[in-house]
Design a protein around this motif. Structure first.
Motif, PDB file in Angstrom:
ATOM      1  N   LYS A 147       0.993  -1.259   0.068  1.00  0.00           N
ATOM      2  CA  LYS A 147       0.001  -0.057  -0.017  1.00  0.00           C
ATOM      3  C   LYS A 147       0.918   1.249   0.039  1.00  0.00           C
ATOM      4  CE  LYS A 147      -3.726   2.227   2.449  1.00  0.00           C
ATOM      5  NZ  LYS A 147      -4.770   2.161   3.709  1.00  0.00           N
ATOM      6  N   VAL A 148       0.655   2.129  -1.269  1.00  0.00           N
ATOM      7  CA  VAL A 148       1.534   3.238  -1.240  1.00  0.00           C
ATOM      8  C   VAL A 148       0.646   4.358  -1.108  1.00  0.00           C
ATOM      9  CG1 VAL A 148       3.006   4.656  -2.730  1.00  0.00           C
ATOM     10  CG2 VAL A 148       3.169   2.017  -2.777  1.00  0.00           C
ATOM     11  N   VAL A 149       0.814   5.355  -0.085  1.00  0.00           N
ATOM     12  CA  VAL A 149       0.292   6.539   0.107  1.00  0.00           C
ATOM     13  C   VAL A 149       0.960   7.837   0.036  1.00  0.00           C
ATOM     14  CG1 VAL A 149      -1.186   7.997   1.642  1.00  0.00           C
ATOM     15  CG2 VAL A 149      -1.307   5.218   1.916  1.00  0.00           C
ATOM     16  N   VAL A 150       0.491   8.805  -0.930  1.00  0.00           N
ATOM     17  CA  VAL A 150       1.175   9.758  -1.280  1.00  0.00           C
ATOM     18  C   VAL A 150       1.631  10.862   0.036  1.00  0.00           C
ATOM     19  CG1 VAL A 150       1.173  11.953  -2.440  1.00  0.00           C
ATOM     20  CG2 VAL A 150       0.283   9.867  -3.455  1.00  0.00           C
ATOM     21  N   GLY A 151       2.847  10.941   0.354  1.00  0.00           N
ATOM     22  CA  GLY A 151       3.219  11.849   1.224  1.00  0.00           C
ATOM     23  C   GLY A 151       3.622  11.211   2.444  1.00  0.00           C
TER      24      GLY A 151
END
Length: 210
Positions: A63-67
């Motif tokens: 899971k990649v979350v911006v910021g």
């Protein structure tokens, strides 16, 4: 302005490399179908940049979350995640091939990448139709790390490109949208909102459909 920049570059060097935007689905399609249409330039080669870490992300395992900080597991060896993520690279190569342009895959190599992961990308790229694959170590070695990539691009560029547009310039806006959506993005059906239909009608009426 980008067409003028290319013309200047072509007068000053034997090879001109232009960055066409993020993603071979959006950036490259617009470059080929719009910029090349108006400039009359015919590209000799396309370079698709990939990395082990990016392909791991495309596996769906992380899971990649911006910021937010990246998952630490992305920096650990995981050949199976790379293999699953190669489906995205395959589609991008397929997209470029729609335009009849030879493809070189550039693998941006980082210190955390393993030899097995790099080999998986190479095999995947060649299996789906890449004309060449080169490992780029610009991150670590600067320009010296790009020599292999430059040689690959030079070699492939000297082959014959069979460049073609994805659609005919005289096609309607609806037809162009349908062609791009189905061939580049794999859409099955196209539906237009009322707002979109109004805009299409206006653009067609004012002569911007081509």
């Amino acid at each position: 302005s980008s067409i003028i920049a290319d013309k200047i570059a072509l007068k000053l060097a034997d090879y001109c490399i232009t960055e066409s935007g993020f993603g071979a689905d959006c950036g490259a399609e617009k470059f080929f179908d719009i910029k090349c249409c108006y400039s009359r330039f015919k590209p000799d080669c396309a370079v698709i940049v990939a990395s082990v870490r990016a392909l791991k992300m495309h596996s769906g395992d992380f899971k990649v979350v911006v910021g937010r900080p990246l998952d630490k597991r992305l920096f650990e060896g995981n050949p199976e995640a790379v293999k699953r993520g190669c489906c995205n690279l395959e589609k991008q190569i397929e997209n470029i091939k729609l335009f009849g342009v030879p493809v070189v895959v550039a693998i941006n190599k980082f210190e955390t990448d393993t030899k097995e992961e790099i080999e998986i990308i190479k095999k995947c790229a060649r299996r789906i139709g890449a004309d060449d694959v080169a490992v780029s170590e610009v991150y670590k070695k600067g320009s010296e790390g790009a020599i292999n990539l430059a040689e690959a691009v030079k070699k492939i560029s000297n082959k014959s490109s069979k460049f073609k547009f994805l659609y005919k310039r005289g096609d309607s806006i609806k037809k162009k949208i349908e062609t791009i959506a189905k061939k580049v993005y794999g859409a099955g059906e196209i539906q237009h909102s009322k707002k979109a239909l109004r805009k299409i009608k206006l653009l067609t009426k004012t002569g911007y459909s081509h």
